[in-house]
Structure formats: C-alpha cells, structure tokens
Design a protein around this motif. Structure first.
Motif, PDB file in Angstrom:
ATOM      1  N   THR A  62       0.862  -1.184   0.000  1.00 12.56           N
ATOM      2  CA  THR A  62       0.000   0.000   0.000  1.00 12.56           C
ATOM      3  C   THR A  62       0.900   1.236   0.000  1.00 12.56           C
ATOM      4  O   THR A  62       2.109   1.142   0.194  1.00 12.56           O
ATOM      5  N   THR A  81       0.556   3.827   2.132  1.00 11.23           N
ATOM      6  CA  THR A  81       0.320   4.536   3.389  1.00 11.23           C
ATOM      7  C   THR A  81       1.412   4.157   4.382  1.00 11.23           C
ATOM      8  O   THR A  81       1.659   2.980   4.614  1.00 11.23           O
ATOM      9  N   ASN A 112       1.283   9.428   6.076  1.00  7.91           N
ATOM     10  CA  ASN A 112       1.531   9.777   4.675  1.00  7.91           C
ATOM     11  C   ASN A 112       0.800   8.756   3.825  1.00  7.91           C
ATOM     12  O   ASN A 112       1.029   7.555   3.966  1.00  7.91           O
ATOM     13  N   SER A 113      -0.081   9.228   2.932  1.00  5.95           N
ATOM     14  CA  SER A 113      -0.822   8.296   2.092  1.00  5.95           C
ATOM     15  C   SER A 113      -0.916   8.835   0.676  1.00  5.95           C
ATOM     16  O   SER A 113      -0.738  10.020   0.437  1.00  5.95           O
ATOM     17  N   GLY A 114      -1.192   7.916  -0.240  1.00  9.77           N
ATOM     18  CA  GLY A 114      -1.406   8.286  -1.631  1.00  9.77           C
ATOM     19  C   GLY A 114      -0.221   7.996  -2.514  1.00  9.77           C
ATOM     20  O   GLY A 114       0.915   7.891  -2.063  1.00  9.77           O
ATOM     21  N   PHE A 115      -0.513   7.859  -3.806  1.00 11.32           N
ATOM     22  CA  PHE A 115       0.527   7.642  -4.801  1.00 11.32           C
ATOM     23  C   PHE A 115       0.550   8.809  -5.786  1.00 11.32           C
ATOM     24  O   PHE A 115       1.553   9.483  -5.932  1.00 11.32           O
ATOM     25  N   LYS A 158      -1.701  11.472  -5.591  1.00 11.64           N
ATOM     26  CA  LYS A 158      -1.961  12.643  -4.747  1.00 11.64           C
ATOM     27  C   LYS A 158      -1.498  12.290  -3.331  1.00 11.64           C
ATOM     28  O   LYS A 158      -2.124  11.498  -2.635  1.00 11.64           O
ATOM     29  N   LYS A 159      -0.386  12.857  -2.919  1.00 11.95           N
ATOM     30  CA  LYS A 159       0.183  12.572  -1.601  1.00 11.95           C
ATOM     31  C   LYS A 159      -0.520  13.432  -0.553  1.00 11.95           C
ATOM     32  O   LYS A 159      -0.685  14.633  -0.743  1.00 11.95           O
ATOM     33  N   ILE A 160      -0.926  12.805   0.552  1.00 13.31           N
ATOM     34  CA  ILE A 160      -1.552  13.515   1.667  1.00 13.31           C
ATOM     35  C   ILE A 160      -0.754  13.207   2.924  1.00 13.31           C
ATOM     36  O   ILE A 160      -0.487  12.045   3.227  1.00 13.31           O
ATOM     37  N   GLU A 161      -0.360  14.254   3.633  1.00 10.52           N
ATOM     38  CA  GLU A 161       0.359  14.100   4.899  1.00 10.52           C
ATOM     39  C   GLU A 161      -0.495  14.729   5.990  1.00 10.52           C
ATOM     40  O   GLU A 161      -0.898  15.884   5.884  1.00 10.52           O
TER      41      GLU A 161
END
Length: 127
Positions: free
Chosen positions: A19, A21, A33-36, A38-41
């Motif tokens: 994954t 995340t 930290n998640s996303g490929f 669209k990165k979301i921290e």
C-alpha cells in the motif's frame, strides 16, 4: 523502548506491505503519509490523543497484524486509525504512554463529566 516507529499499512492477505500509506509515530506527533498520485500528509500531536484501542480480527492475528485506533481531539482525524500494522501492541502502548507524557508536559487537563449536578448534592452542603 523505541522512541520512534515507522510502519506501513499492509494488505490483510499475508500481511504484505503493498500500500502507499506509511505511519510515523514519534514521541510528540503521529504522521500519516498516504497516496501515490496525490500525496496527503496528516499530523496529530500526541497531547491530543485521549484514548487508544487495539483491534485485532482473526485474520489480523493469523498474519501478526493489528489496527490501533486513537480517539483524539484533532479536527481532521477525531478517530485516527493505524490500519493493519505490525508491532501493533507495542505501538498502542507507546502512543498511550507518550500521549500522557505530552499532556503533562503541555499542562493540558482532560475533564470528565461524571454526571453529578447541583441536584445530586446533599441539601446541607448548599446552606
């Protein structure tokens, strides 16, 4: 005891880390930290963590995983979930201890409403 954990959200099947995340658990902050594409921290300070729960389904126990649920006073994540991670019991205990230390350090106080009102008091105390 470790002063920092870095864990990756895993697939429940075989506990494989495929994954995007990652969870960073430090003494004073939890970062997700998640996303490929669209990165979301997202960060949550330890002093905002009010309670911690460890949830392990049968499949998680088979593959040595667990889900840590943090109940927080954070606006973006009132229920912060660290899903399908290894070392879940150690991480839960780490968060529980460090959140208490962070509250003591910042001198924040959690008040509990135990349901006692003025009507519950003895009449002699009101005179």
């Amino acid at each position: 005891m470790a002063t920092e954990f870095v864990e990756r959200k895993r697939w429940l099947f075989l506990g494989l880390p495929f994954t995007f995340t990652k969870y960073y658990i430090k003494e004073n902050v939890i970062t997700i930290n998640s996303g490929f594409f669209k990165k979301i921290e997202n960060d949550c300070y330890m002093y905002k963590v009010q309670d911690v729960e460890l949830v392990t389904s049968l499949m998680e126990r088979i593959f040595g995983l667990g889900t840590v649920v943090c109940y927080t006073g954070d606006t973006t994540h009132p229920k912060l979930m660290l899903v399908h991670i290894k070392n879940s019991r150690e991480i839960k205990n780490f968060i529980l201890e460090n959140s208490e230390q962070a509250r003591i350090k910042r001198r924040t106080l959690n008040m509990l409403d135990i349901g006692a009102g003025v009507d519950d008091l003895d009449g002699d105390m009101l005179d």
